[in-house]
Design a protein around this motif. Structure first.
Motif, mmCIF file in Angstrom:
data_model
loop_
_atom_site.group_PDB
_atom_site.id
_atom_site.type_symbol
_atom_site.label_atom_id
_atom_site.label_comp_id
_atom_site.label_asym_id
_atom_site.label_seq_id
_atom_site.Cartn_x
_atom_site.Cartn_y
_atom_site.Cartn_z
ATOM 1 N N LEU A 1 0.844 -1.196 0.000
ATOM 2 C CA LEU A 1 0.000 0.000 0.000
ATOM 3 C C LEU A 1 0.876 1.241 0.000
ATOM 4 O O LEU A 1 1.850 1.333 0.748
ATOM 5 C CB LEU A 1 -0.940 0.041 1.215
ATOM 6 C CG LEU A 1 -1.916 1.233 1.183
ATOM 7 C CD1 LEU A 1 -3.334 0.819 1.541
ATOM 8 C CD2 LEU A 1 -1.457 2.375 2.086
ATOM 9 N N PRO B 1 -0.807 -2.051 -8.392
ATOM 10 C CA PRO B 1 -1.914 -2.933 -8.786
ATOM 11 C C PRO B 1 -1.436 -4.186 -9.518
ATOM 12 O O PRO B 1 -2.060 -5.238 -9.417
ATOM 13 C CB PRO B 1 -2.765 -2.045 -9.713
ATOM 14 C CG PRO B 1 -2.385 -0.664 -9.378
ATOM 15 C CD PRO B 1 -0.955 -0.702 -8.947
ATOM 16 N N GLN B 2 -0.326 -4.071 -10.212
ATOM 17 C CA GLN B 2 0.195 -5.234 -10.954
ATOM 18 C C GLN B 2 0.609 -6.357 -10.009
ATOM 19 O O GLN B 2 0.618 -7.524 -10.391
ATOM 20 C CB GLN B 2 1.399 -4.812 -11.815
ATOM 21 C CG GLN B 2 1.040 -3.825 -12.909
ATOM 22 C CD GLN B 2 2.271 -3.293 -13.640
ATOM 23 O OE1 GLN B 2 3.406 -3.668 -13.340
ATOM 24 N NE2 GLN B 2 2.038 -2.426 -14.610
ATOM 25 N N VAL B 3 0.968 -5.994 -8.778
ATOM 26 C CA VAL B 3 1.392 -7.015 -7.815
ATOM 27 C C VAL B 3 0.344 -7.201 -6.705
ATOM 28 O O VAL B 3 0.633 -7.762 -5.649
ATOM 29 C CB VAL B 3 2.773 -6.681 -7.190
ATOM 30 C CG1 VAL B 3 3.859 -6.685 -8.257
ATOM 31 C CG2 VAL B 3 2.748 -5.334 -6.461
ATOM 32 N N GLY B 4 -0.866 -6.701 -6.946
ATOM 33 C CA GLY B 4 -1.934 -6.886 -5.964
ATOM 34 C C GLY B 4 -1.896 -5.876 -4.828
ATOM 35 O O GLY B 4 -2.474 -6.115 -3.770
ATOM 36 N N GLY B 5 -1.243 -4.764 -5.050
ATOM 37 C CA GLY B 5 -1.147 -3.730 -4.013
ATOM 38 C C GLY B 5 -2.061 -2.551 -4.301
ATOM 39 O O GLY B 5 -2.651 -2.442 -5.374
ATOM 40 N N TYR B 6 -2.136 -1.663 -3.316
ATOM 41 C CA TYR B 6 -3.094 -0.555 -3.399
ATOM 42 C C TYR B 6 -2.410 0.802 -3.404
ATOM 43 O O TYR B 6 -1.562 1.083 -2.564
ATOM 44 C CB TYR B 6 -4.050 -0.623 -2.196
ATOM 45 C CG TYR B 6 -4.684 -1.981 -2.056
ATOM 46 C CD1 TYR B 6 -5.616 -2.440 -2.987
ATOM 47 C CD2 TYR B 6 -4.329 -2.826 -1.005
ATOM 48 C CE1 TYR B 6 -6.184 -3.699 -2.872
ATOM 49 C CE2 TYR B 6 -4.891 -4.087 -0.879
ATOM 50 C CZ TYR B 6 -5.819 -4.511 -1.824
ATOM 51 O OH TYR B 6 -6.362 -5.755 -1.710
ATOM 52 N N TYR B 7 -2.828 1.628 -4.341
ATOM 53 C CA TYR B 7 -2.342 3.010 -4.400
ATOM 54 C C TYR B 7 -3.485 3.947 -4.045
ATOM 55 O O TYR B 7 -4.591 3.817 -4.580
ATOM 56 C CB TYR B 7 -1.829 3.346 -5.806
ATOM 57 C CG TYR B 7 -1.574 4.820 -5.964
ATOM 58 C CD1 TYR B 7 -0.396 5.384 -5.507
ATOM 59 C CD2 TYR B 7 -2.535 5.661 -6.535
ATOM 60 C CE1 TYR B 7 -0.174 6.748 -5.619
ATOM 61 C CE2 TYR B 7 -2.318 7.023 -6.649
ATOM 62 C CZ TYR B 7 -1.131 7.559 -6.189
ATOM 63 O OH TYR B 7 -0.917 8.907 -6.288
#
Lengths: 390, 282
Positions: A23, A44-50
């Motif tokens: 995140l 988002p490409q690695v399943g994370g949140y911006y």
């Protein structure tokens, strides 16, 4: 290994992702905006949140909240945003929440010059919030590659010490383009000497033990551990208390968990110190690269000059100042910040001098002039950056 | 001890640290009752608080997981937490009026805009009572506090045609209600709906402060005086009253706005979006 040409901003982004950051919350600010932009694309490409926050207060609070929920988190800013972090920074220190904070320093108080490098937050990174009774961990890269490795290390230290770690970069490091080598497998990460630890969960019932031990899992909410964490002085179980005795215990923990394990944090580089040089140049961040060139040039001229480059700034590495010499602190500010710490840490019989630049790097020629004057024992020429009083 | 307290609250925090006569306990109990009536367990709720009377007095009372944020920023903290926690965990925040409508208003509005799944219970004692009794952003016009010794003269968020709930509605909140602490089951029902809304819910709950507000504003620390004052001003939304006759603040109570589950919830939308982007990049 992936070899690319990229910026410090990209290096920090990739370092964070490898360290397990999932995140990022930030607020646009030059020269750290590109970290946010890179994160918005990569996470988002690695399943994370911006997330883009409404201000920096919210940005770091969102990161701390996410970390409190078990996600590794990071934010990035420059001086005017870093000062707004004061509030959540203190919360994360007190509640012992791991989080990584990047400050791409620019010059001047308030907005100053947005696109010029500075080193004005040396002390602010030591005291980023009110109240005292804590130590901070601050790392300072001087290259794109080091911005990458220190970001990974910042996450590692944040988890082990359960505290915010500041990566104190500057505009030249974050905006600069250089070769960047990124490991792509577990083996390559290990081969680079990088360590990544997953988030652990404190099962309680003692969430804030009065000890200097590290590697205690942080509070993670949502697992029904009965955790309590707040901005108030905590008891061991996390209850808010007005008892001074608990404040003593909390302060002891926040200070000595870091001081008593300083060896795990201290990182520096030294050159030409073996023959007890007459002059030792001290620096960190991007000016340290010019300093290194100047020291080498001086050696080529046969001058007994050495260099110390600080990689970890806080806790301040007093113990590396072992030589009695004329120290010259080279910094990107005019008020002289690092110089005060050098003065405090240097052995008796040493001198400390200061060379400040504002918004631009010093040149090798400028440094040579000073080195020669110091060796000859001549007074330094009066210039805006010169502070004889030191 | 009350069965709700036995089931959900920590013995260490009972009795409450609030002043005797304080209305905060009435709100606290209603929130716990709503949780119980929804059949939620201790582990289903993460309880957060802010700073001030409401924050300090309710912090770490919950048997499960607790947190208290910095003043006014707990909404941003909870936004991060919301993303990290499983969607079935309820986050309930008991905060004060200064925390929500003063120092933290920007963050509160942004939570409403994003429709973050949070249940915010604003425990409103009509000013800054924890610091001794200074006026706040819901202090009724003309009333004395320690910092408005000649009467509250600044426009507040409650009178003069303004209502803080309207602002929150415009900002995107999906459930909004107001109840005074002296109301009964109808308040519990609203809190239940607030918790069930998968989105940003806020229940504004004015409550009596006898120690500081009543002492200065009404000239008495007798609870009966303050509770009578509240009773006279607690009026249902659909109730017809002659507002001019009282010539003072009214707390219009009931459900202001119920658009529960009508907008995408922020954390869920973010998760879905990330999953979709990940699929594209695999």
């Amino acid at each position: 290994m992936k070899r690319t040409l990229d910026t410090g901003n990209a290096a920090i982004t990739e370092g964070a992702i490898i360290a397990g950051c999932r995140l990022f919350a930030g607020y646009p600010i030059t020269p750290a905006t590109e970290i946010a932009e890179n994160m918005s694309r990569r996470l988002p490409q690695v399943g994370g949140y911006y997330l883009q926050a409404e201000d920096e207060l919210a940005a770091l609070h969102i990161c701390v909240g996410a970390s409190l929920g078990g996600l590794k988190a990071m934010t990035a800013t420059s001086g005017p945003g870093y000062i707004l972090y004061a509030d959540p920074y203190g919360w994360a220190i007190g509640s012992e929440i791991p989080v990584v904070i990047v400050n791409a320093q620019r010059v001047g108080p308030v907005s100053g010059i947005t696109g010029a490098p500075g080193q004005g937050e040396f002390y602010l990174s030591r005291y980023p919030t009110q109240g005292g009774n804590f130590e901070t961990i601050v790392l300072a890269p001087n290259s794109v590659q080091e911005a990458f490795t220190l970001t990974v290390e910042a996450f590692y230290l944040a988890e082990r010490f359960r505290t915010p770690v500041t990566l104190l970069a500057d505009q030249l490091v974050t905006d600069g383009w250089e070769t960047l080598i990124i490991p792509e497998t577990e083996e390559e990460i290990q081969a680079m000497g990088l360590k990544v630890i997953p988030r652990r969960i404190n099962e309680g019932p003692e969430f804030y033990p009065a000890t200097d031990e590290i590697d205690i899992p942080p509070v993670v909410l949502g697992h029904n551990t009965g955790a309590a964490c707040s901005d108030w002085t905590p008891t061991a179980e996390g209850y808010d208390t007005e008892e001074v005795e608990w404040q003593h215990k909390h302060a002891y923990r926040l200070i000595y968990k870091i001081r008593n394990h300083k060896d795990l944090i201290t990182r520096y580089e030294s050159y030409f110190l073996e023959d007890d040089p007459e002059v030792i140049l001290v620096s960190y961040g991007s000016p340290s690269r010019v300093v290194k060139s100047a020291v080498k040039a001086a050696r080529e001229k046969g001058l007994k000059v050495g260099g110390l480059r600080l990689i970890s700034l806080w806790p301040f590495p007093d113990e590396i100042f072992t030589k009695t010499a004329k120290y010259l602190s080279v910094e990107l500010n005019y008020d002289g910040q690092l110089v005060r710490e050098v003065q405090r840490a240097m052995p008796k019989g040493s001198e400390v001098h200061f060379m400040g630049k504002c918004g631009e790097l010093p040149t090798v020629a400028e440094l040579m002039e000073l080195i020669e004057a110091l060796i000859k024992g001549q007074p330094l020429k009066a210039k805006p950056w010169e502070m004889e009083a030191w | 001890m009350d069965y709700l307290a036995t089931k959900y609250l920590r013995p260490r925090k009972i009795p409450s640290t609030a002043c005797s006569g304080c209305g905060l306990g009435q709100i606290h109990k209603k929130v716990v009752k709503a949780i119980d009536e929804l059949g939620l367990d201790v582990g289903d709720v993460v309880w957060g608080t802010g700073i001030g009377c409401a924050g300090r007095q309710t912090f770490a009372t919950w048997k499960g997981d607790n947190f208290a944020g910095t003043h006014g920023r707990v909404y941003a903290l909870a936004t991060g937490l919301r993303i990290a926690l499983p969607p079935n965990k309820k986050i309930i925040l008991t905060v004060g009026d200064g925390d929500a409508f003063g120092i933290g208003f920007n963050h509160l509005l942004n939570c409403a805009r994003r429709n973050v799944d949070l249940t915010v219970i604003v425990c409103d004692n009509l000013g800054y009572m924890s610091t001794g009794g200074q006026y706040g952003w819901t202090t009724p016009e003309g009333y004395r506090t320690d910092s408005s010794p000649y009467g509250m003269w600044e426009p507040n968020w409650m009178q003069g045609g303004r209502d803080v709930l309207n602002i929150l509605r415009e900002a995107g909140a999906t459930f909004l209600a107001r109840h005074t602490s002296i109301e009964g089951q109808e308040a519990v029902e609203s809190i239940k709906k607030a918790i069930l809304n998968k989105g940003f819910s806020l229940v504004h709950m004015p409550y009596p402060c006898v120690t500081n507000f009543a002492e200065r504003a009404l000239g008495s620390r007798r609870p009966a005086v303050m509770y009578k004052w509240f009773k006279e001003r607690t009026v249902k939304l659909n109730e017809r009253v002659d507002e001019k006759a009282l010539g003072d603040i009214y707390f219009r109570t009931g459900i202001y706005y119920d658009a529960s589950n009508s907008r995408p919830e922020f954390a869920e939308a973010l998760r879905n979006r990330v999953a979709e982007i990940q699929r594209r990049f695999r």
